[in-house]
Design a protein around this motif. Structure first.
Motif, PDB file in Angstrom:
ATOM      1  N   LEU A  73       1.067  -1.514   0.107  1.00 21.46           N
ATOM      2  CA  LEU A  73      -0.128   0.192   0.048  1.00 21.46           C
ATOM      3  C   LEU A  73       0.936   1.409  -0.128  1.00 21.46           C
ATOM      4  O   LEU A  73       1.810   1.208   0.162  1.00 21.46           O
ATOM      5  CB  LEU A  73      -1.091   0.002   1.213  1.00 21.46           C
ATOM      6  CG  LEU A  73      -1.945  -0.956   1.216  1.00 21.46           C
ATOM      7  CD1 LEU A  73      -2.647  -1.625   2.534  1.00 21.46           C
ATOM      8  CD2 LEU A  73      -3.287  -0.606   0.611  1.00 21.46           C
ATOM      9  N   PHE A  74       0.026   2.143  -0.492  1.00 16.95           N
ATOM     10  CA  PHE A  74       1.007   3.454  -0.471  1.00 16.95           C
ATOM     11  C   PHE A  74       0.418   4.711  -0.525  1.00 16.95           C
ATOM     12  O   PHE A  74      -1.245   4.192  -0.057  1.00 16.95           O
ATOM     13  CB  PHE A  74       0.982   3.860  -2.354  1.00 16.95           C
ATOM     14  CG  PHE A  74       1.600   3.157  -3.193  1.00 16.95           C
ATOM     15  CD1 PHE A  74       3.206   2.467  -2.784  1.00 16.95           C
ATOM     16  CD2 PHE A  74       1.410   2.011  -3.730  1.00 16.95           C
ATOM     17  CE1 PHE A  74       3.581   1.341  -4.101  1.00 16.95           C
ATOM     18  CE2 PHE A  74       1.896   1.127  -4.935  1.00 16.95           C
ATOM     19  CZ  PHE A  74       3.199   1.026  -4.761  1.00 16.95           C
ATOM     20  N   PHE A  75       1.351   5.879   0.534  1.00 17.36           N
ATOM     21  CA  PHE A  75       0.268   6.434   1.670  1.00 17.36           C
ATOM     22  C   PHE A  75       1.139   7.323   2.174  1.00 17.36           C
ATOM     23  O   PHE A  75       2.419   7.717   1.405  1.00 17.36           O
ATOM     24  CB  PHE A  75      -0.157   6.049   2.739  1.00 17.36           C
ATOM     25  CG  PHE A  75       0.409   5.364   3.778  1.00 17.36           C
ATOM     26  CD1 PHE A  75       1.405   6.170   4.869  1.00 17.36           C
ATOM     27  CD2 PHE A  75       1.117   3.409   3.875  1.00 17.36           C
ATOM     28  CE1 PHE A  75       2.714   6.006   5.681  1.00 17.36           C
ATOM     29  CE2 PHE A  75       2.292   3.416   4.187  1.00 17.36           C
ATOM     30  CZ  PHE A  75       2.892   4.184   5.181  1.00 17.36           C
ATOM     31  N   LEU A  76       0.521   8.950   1.873  1.00 19.64           N
ATOM     32  CA  LEU A  76       1.414   9.714   2.625  1.00 19.64           C
ATOM     33  C   LEU A  76       1.816  10.178   3.982  1.00 19.64           C
ATOM     34  O   LEU A  76       0.714   8.851   4.954  1.00 19.64           O
ATOM     35  CB  LEU A  76       1.157  11.028   1.858  1.00 19.64           C
ATOM     36  CG  LEU A  76       0.744  11.638   0.879  1.00 19.64           C
ATOM     37  CD1 LEU A  76       0.261  13.443   0.942  1.00 19.64           C
ATOM     38  CD2 LEU A  76       2.716  11.572   0.161  1.00 19.64           C
ATOM     39  N   ALA A  77       3.088   9.880   4.536  1.00 19.66           N
ATOM     40  CA  ALA A  77       3.065  10.557   6.329  1.00 19.66           C
ATOM     41  C   ALA A  77       3.829  11.531   6.489  1.00 19.66           C
ATOM     42  O   ALA A  77       3.963  12.179   5.730  1.00 19.66           O
ATOM     43  CB  ALA A  77       4.005   9.259   6.344  1.00 19.66           C
ATOM     44  N   THR A  78       3.001  11.771   7.690  1.00 19.18           N
ATOM     45  CA  THR A  78       3.789  13.261   7.860  1.00 19.18           C
ATOM     46  C   THR A  78       5.346  12.874   9.502  1.00 19.18           C
ATOM     47  O   THR A  78       4.689  11.855  10.274  1.00 19.18           O
ATOM     48  CB  THR A  78       3.357  14.058   8.677  1.00 19.18           C
ATOM     49  OG1 THR A  78       1.948  14.380   8.527  1.00 19.18           O
ATOM     50  CG2 THR A  78       3.749  15.284   9.486  1.00 19.18           C
ATOM     51  N   ASP A  79       6.121  13.646   8.834  1.00 16.25           N
ATOM     52  CA  ASP A  79       7.484  13.075  10.108  1.00 16.25           C
ATOM     53  C   ASP A  79       8.332  14.052   9.657  1.00 16.25           C
ATOM     54  O   ASP A  79       8.709  14.732   9.037  1.00 16.25           O
ATOM     55  CB  ASP A  79       7.760  11.921   9.072  1.00 16.25           C
ATOM     56  CG  ASP A  79       9.254  11.193  10.636  1.00 16.25           C
ATOM     57  OD1 ASP A  79       9.039  11.359  11.471  1.00 16.25           O
ATOM     58  OD2 ASP A  79      10.457  11.013  10.132  1.00 16.25           O
TER      59      ASP A  79
END
Length: 667
Positions: free
Chosen positions: A327-333
């Motif tokens: 699965l592909f997704f955005l993440a905040t880091d």
């Protein structure tokens, strides 16, 4: 050295082109996107554009002073459906991708939105606001005159309230209309209403075989008293409804896998109330088993970046790979957002993460490549192709003429040690035509949330203050996203405690390390939680010579009952509600410390803000004025909590001008 580019202005908001919502065509050879501008009438205008991935020229698909969005292609790529307000309300329109005029599909009384194609291309699912016994086969859109008449009628009638959740920011006061899911047979021009419960239904996806519908809602008897959102599977033929979750949390962005055997979703179960990091789940439809793929991570899924130049929606994920093994997704880091993948064996990989802001993406299963929407601190937006081998190619050159004319400042990233051993990330923007031999005033900016994140994105307000000759300091104190669960949870039950100390530590740090900052000319501003913190700061120190508080909280006792989220948010964030410990809520309230305020304070507030209602600003103004403090109050008619981000353009510019006026006067 003199800068060849001019400084930023408040009205430059009207010069920016903002991109959103990229979508590959089904063959993967081209993509579409939404471009939003503020036109000559000072109104938002959003149009659809098409571009081949191997060409630099783009083709405009829609025109006029309307808002067009949410385009999605039919499976064969020959047609596309999108929503547009060109007829007055947001309705669905069909367009042939080889050219020609768009054709209106829906004329629903209160509009239609969020279209999704069935996999055979014969049907379209969408959302519509309906009254209980509406005839969906004979819907007629209200004319502007009829809309005005209905509005006037409402204004002249009493509003009967019998629900706890009876209003919301942006939407206003609720009525008996609910969001339902409708199925349109395109060839027969026949509508079928699939949901009927007296609650709002959020359309998510349709299965590849066209038999099952995925939506989220709270269908519990006590829904009015809960903040849970469950995930449901609905069989279109049999009408059988299955609840996939257990009413303990919130689920969203759910999608079927390519085979239809699995479902992916973001969500969490409120382990830390509103500060809980989202997780990524996979549901096996046959067994009902739910697997959390992110249980060993410590990052926030999705995009938590704070900014003032993002308009329109974009995909955050999760999106299935063509083999449905990842699965592909955005993440905040750590001050940035990036593109990630996770396998069904829980293996996490960063596909693209740089010191910038990936605000949306599209995945092509043919080439296994991506379109990324990226913003940087010095560039509002552009689209890029990320190939299968992870090479990055820029596809657009948005705002090129503007950036040639106007100076923008690249921020310096700093790490601030706190007194109790934590580390806080922040940024410094130097003023326009910076001279290291001069001394400059400093403005501390505090973001809202508090569970949000400043970071590597374009921020017009920050650039504007730098253009006006200020050093701009912005940081992510504890409570911010991007630094793990412990960090984001640390502000709860401690508002005005260590979060306040983090900000003061940041100011002390830059004063110690940057000799060009004048320690006697400090200003502070922020909105929402940032407004609360501005109010708190001026009640606890007089080191700042000017302050601007925006859409703020001043009194937690009244916030509990007047905010659209106050009845639960107060306990989530402070540990108590009004009925449990009013004395403690008063201790958390900046209004309690009004007599300590010596800093000249400008209060900015929207009159239709239901998140932090304007009475919060009114109470603070009256208290300070009664005490003969230096205070002004500016009210923005018709503005809600989103004033600074998506509010009326004239009001947004006026707001920025008031901020600059106040700091210019005192700094």
């Amino acid at each position: 050295m003199t800068n060849s580019r001019r400084p930023m202005k408040a009205e430059d908001l009207t010069r920016l082109e903002v991109f959103s919502d990229p979508h590959f065509t089904p063959d993967g050879k081209a993509y579409t996107y939404v471009s939003t501008i503020i036109n000559e009438n000072n109104e938002y205008e959003a149009n659809l554009f098409f571009q081949n991935v191997n060409e630099t020229n783009r083709k405009q698909w829609t025109f006029g002073h309307h808002r067009n969005s949410n385009l999605t292609f039919s499976p064969d790529g020959k047609t596309a459906v999108f929503q547009s307000n060109r007829s007055g309300l947001s309705q669905l329109w069909l367009i042939h991708t080889d050219g020609g005029e768009a054709r209106q599909l829906t004329t629903f009384k209160y509009g239609a939105s969020n279209p999704i194609w069935s996999k055979d291309g014969k049907q379209i699912l969408f959302s519509a606001l309906l009254e209980k016994d509406d005839d969906i086969q004979n819907q007629k859109e209200l004319s502007k005159e009829e809309q005005q008449q209905e509005l006037e009628k409402k204004r002249n009638e009493p509003l009967f309230v019998n629900r706890l959740q009876y209003k919301s920011n942006g939407k206003g006061f609720h009525d008996d209309k609910r969001t339902q899911i409708i199925l349109l047979d395109i060839e027969k021009e026949l509508y079928t209403q699939l949901t009927t419960a007296d609650e709002d239904h959020r359309l998510q996806d349709i299965s590849p075989d066209g038999e099952k519908l995925l939506f989220t809602a709270n269908l519990n008897p006590g829904a009015d008293y809960e903040n849970t959102i469950d995930l449901f599977l609905f069989n279109i033929s049999t009408k059988k409804l299955s609840k996939l979750t257990d009413s303990k949390g919130i689920y969203y962005n759910a999608r079927f896998s390519p085979s239809g055997n699995k479902i992916s979703s973001f969500g969490h179960e409120y382990q830390y109330d509103g500060a809980t990091l989202s997780e990524i789940f996979v549901f096996d439809i046959a067994t009902g088993e739910r697997t959390c793929l992110s249980d060993s991570w410590d990052i926030e899924l999705g995009d938590a970046m704070a900014g003032d130049t993002r308009l329109g929606k974009s995909t955050n994920g999760p999106i299935w790979s063509k083999n449905e093994d990842k699965l592909f997704f955005l993440a905040t880091d750590f001050g940035a957002t990036g593109l990630y993948l996770v396998t069904l064996e829980h293996e996490l990989t960063v596909l693209y993460k740089n010191d910038n802001h990936v605000f949306g993406f599209s995945y092509d299963r043919n080439s296994e490549s991506f379109i990324l929407g990226i913003s940087t601190p010095t560039n509002p937006c552009n689209f890029y192709k990320l190939g299968k081998d992870l090479d990055l190619t820029r596809l657009t050159n948005a705002n090129a003429a503007f950036l040639e004319e106007v100076a923008v400042t690249d921020p310096e990233t700093i790490t601030i040690p706190t007194k109790d051993g934590w580390k806080i990330q922040g940024w410094i923007l130097k003023p326009y035509e910076f001279d290291e031999n001069k001394k400059y005033p400093l403005i501390l900016e505090v973001h809202g949330g508090p569970h949000a994140m400043y970071g590597q994105t374009f921020f017009h307000e920050l650039q504007l203050l730098a253009a006006k000759g200020y050093v701009v300091l912005y940081t992510n104190p504890r409570g911010s996203h991007g630094y793990g669960q412990k960090f984001v949870d640390a502000v709860r039950s401690d508002y005005g405690g260590r979060d306040y100390e983090d900000l003061m530590d940041a100011v002390d740090y830059v004063l110690d390390h940057y000799p060009y900052i004048n320690e006697n000319r400090l200003g502070v501003t922020g909105g929402s939680y940032g407004g609360f913190m501005t109010n708190w700061i001026v009640g606890h120190t007089d080191r700042f010579k000017a302050a601007v508080t925006q859409r703020s909280i001043s009194n937690w006792l009244s916030f509990y009952g007047v905010s659209d989220i106050g009845y639960f948010f107060t306990k989530w964030e402070l540990g108590y509600d009004l009925l449990e410990n009013p004395a403690k809520l008063w201790d958390f309230s900046p209004l309690k410390f009004a007599d300590k305020v010596e800093t000249p304070l400008l209060i900015l507030h929207g009159e239709l803000d239901y998140r932090c209602p304007i009475e919060q600003g009114e109470q603070l103004f009256i208290a300070l004025k009664h005490l003969r403090k230096d205070v002004e109050f500016v009210r923005f008619p018709g503005a809600d909590h989103e004033l600074s981000r998506s509010g009326d353009p004239n009001m947004r510019i006026a707001r920025l001008e008031q901020i600059c006026r106040w700091f210019n006067k005192y700094l």
